[in-house]
Design an enzyme around this catalytic site. Structure first.
Site, PDB file in Angstrom:
ATOM      1  N   CYS A 172       0.829  -1.214   0.000  1.00 54.06           N
ATOM      2  CA  CYS A 172       0.000   0.000   0.000  1.00 54.06           C
ATOM      3  C   CYS A 172       0.861   1.261   0.000  1.00 54.06           C
ATOM      4  O   CYS A 172       1.652   1.506   0.925  1.00 54.06           O
ATOM      5  CB  CYS A 172      -0.921  -0.022   1.217  1.00 54.06           C
ATOM      6  SG  CYS A 172      -1.745   1.539   1.551  1.00 54.06           S
ATOM      7  N   CYS A 228       0.268   3.590   2.961  1.00 48.03           N
ATOM      8  CA  CYS A 228       0.895   3.058   4.177  1.00 48.03           C
ATOM      9  C   CYS A 228       2.376   3.439   4.218  1.00 48.03           C
ATOM     10  O   CYS A 228       2.913   3.783   5.274  1.00 48.03           O
ATOM     11  CB  CYS A 228       0.750   1.541   4.233  1.00 48.03           C
ATOM     12  SG  CYS A 228      -0.963   0.955   4.210  1.00 48.03           S
TER      13      CYS A 228
END
Length: 440
Positions: A67, A70
């Protein structure tokens, strides 16, 4: 009843001592693996529950290695961790690979990455605050603050409001005892700041726009709004004011503020604008605030087609729609338009707003279903984009199995069939767009 001889009693006692020692040793080992050293703790299946129970305040980042959001969040958490560790009591930051530890992800209803949750004495609350280190620290300061701050001077009031920042509404009880709002300070601790003060000067009364005491003032720094409650201070009346004042008079609708509506049971008077930033829209919002102050049983909100087109489209508003348009939304799957008030003309909009509200309360409405992605899709970000692909693949397999098991003569496709196929494709495209967009 069978009696025990001396040797049997000794054996039982020995077993109990061994079990007790093992339990103490296990607990000690669990506790020793955690240290408040200002670093982000990496959790997994084996130590997650222990960490949640060991720390009074712990912010957990449920992330996925692939991600991008993230990856951008991670250094901000690294910056914030040593500062939060210095709080009294400390706030610890931890992270767990929710893409790997799927059992924990399901248990904590993780449906997008990254998801942040703050656990206070083991009780989770989803974190919707800022993600830059400095602002994140200021936001989390709320969780370790006293339930109700007792202030003793004008300067203490000003310092309290300044230190509280702009992320939460602030309640100040002028001339109120701490005990009168302490239960609400506990109940709504995660959503607002609470304080009381006995000493009230005329300057403070002018600043916070009230003219007598006791009074409870709700301040929304972000929206530059103040609401005043003069009582009665019985439980039901007081809590209703607190609950209704958690939101500003008129809420700008976006992905973040939609989440604020989750726990509010009131219906939403939603005004759809072309562009919420133009001057005509700003003037209309002022009129909506006046209407909201007289209709506290409803939430008032607005959204710009330019700013949030896919959301506005769920209520039948697009570039061909005559705007501004007002509807009443139940916060779920249904909304209502009012006969004769489908849109607002430019002249005398204040009167038109009141006419709309009167029509709604009298029941002169047409009920419609929310189109496109559901509300839950917007608020919860139900599936990640990878999950959508999996669902589509599974659906395709099931359709193939069904086709193989069903023997029907070939027929020439009709217009209705084509329409259904187009609708299905549209639904899938809409969901993929929504979920990908919400991975944020």
């Amino acid at each position: 009843m069978v009696g025990l001889n001396g040797s049997s009693v000794f054996s039982v006692m020995l077993v109990l001592m061994v079990v007790s020692a093992q339990s103490i040793l296990t607990e000690s080992n669990d506790n020793n693996q955690f240290a408040i050293d200002g670093k982000v703790i990496e959790l997994d299946d084996s130590n997650f529950d222990s960490a949640i129970s060991f720390f009074d305040y712990i912010l957990v980042d449920f992330y996925a290695p692939w991600c991008g959001h993230c990856k951008r969040l991670s250094p901000e958490l690294d910056k914030a961790a040593p500062i939060l560790a210095g709080f009294n009591p400390p706030v610890v930051i931890a992270k767990i690979n929710a893409d790997k530890y799927t059992r924990l992800a399901r248990k904590h209803e993780i449906d997008g990455f990254p998801t942040l949750k703050i656990f206070v004495h083991g009780v989770p609350t989803e974190y919707h605050g800022p993600r830059k280190a400095e602002l994140l620290v200021r936001f989390l300061k709320k969780f370790v603050a006293p339930d109700v701050a007792v202030l003793d001077s004008d300067s203490a009031v000003n310092d309290f409001v300044r230190a509280a920042g702009t992320d939460f509404p602030i309640y100040i009880g002028f001339g109120l005892n701490e005990s009168s709002i302490s239960s609400y300070g506990i109940k709504y601790k995660k959503k607002a700041w609470f304080s009381v003060t006995k000493d009230v000067s005329e300057d403070v009364m002018v600043t916070y726009d009230f003219d007598k005491i006791p009074a409870l003032v709700a301040v929304h720094p972000t929206y530059d709004e103040r609401s005043v409650f003069y009582g009665p201070f019985e439980d039901n009346f007081l809590e209703n004011f607190i609950k209704q004042s958690l939101l500003p008079l008129v809420l700008p609708i976006n992905y973040d503020t939609l989440k604020m509506l989750k726990e509010d049971e009131r219906k939403v008077v939603l005004t759809i604008l072309e562009d919420e930033d133009d001057e005509r829209s700003k003037q209309l919002v002022k009129l909506l605030k006046a209407a909201a102050s007289a209709n506290h049983d409803l939430v008032f909100g607005y959204v710009g087609l330019k700013q949030f087109e896919d959301f506005a489209d769920t209520f039948g508003a697009n570039k061909k729609t005559k705007l501004p348009k007002m509807i009443v939304w139940d916060g779920k799957e249904e909304y209502y338009t009012v006969f004769g008030s489908e849109s607002l003309e430019e002249e005398d909009q204040g009167t038109q707003i009141m006419k709309f509200l009167e029509g709604y309360r009298e029941g002169n409405v047409i009920a419609s279903r929310v189109g496109g992605p559901t509300l839950l899709g917007y608020i919860h970000s139900l599936l990640g984009i990878r999950s959508v692909y999996i669902v589509i693949c599974l659906a395709a397999v099931l359709m193939l199995i069904r086709t193989l098991n069903t023997e029907e003569p070939l027929t020439v496709g009709t217009r209705d069939t084509a329409d259904n196929v187009d609708a299905s494709a549209s639904t899938i495209e809409s969901r993929v767009y929504q979920d990908g967009d919400k991975e944020d």
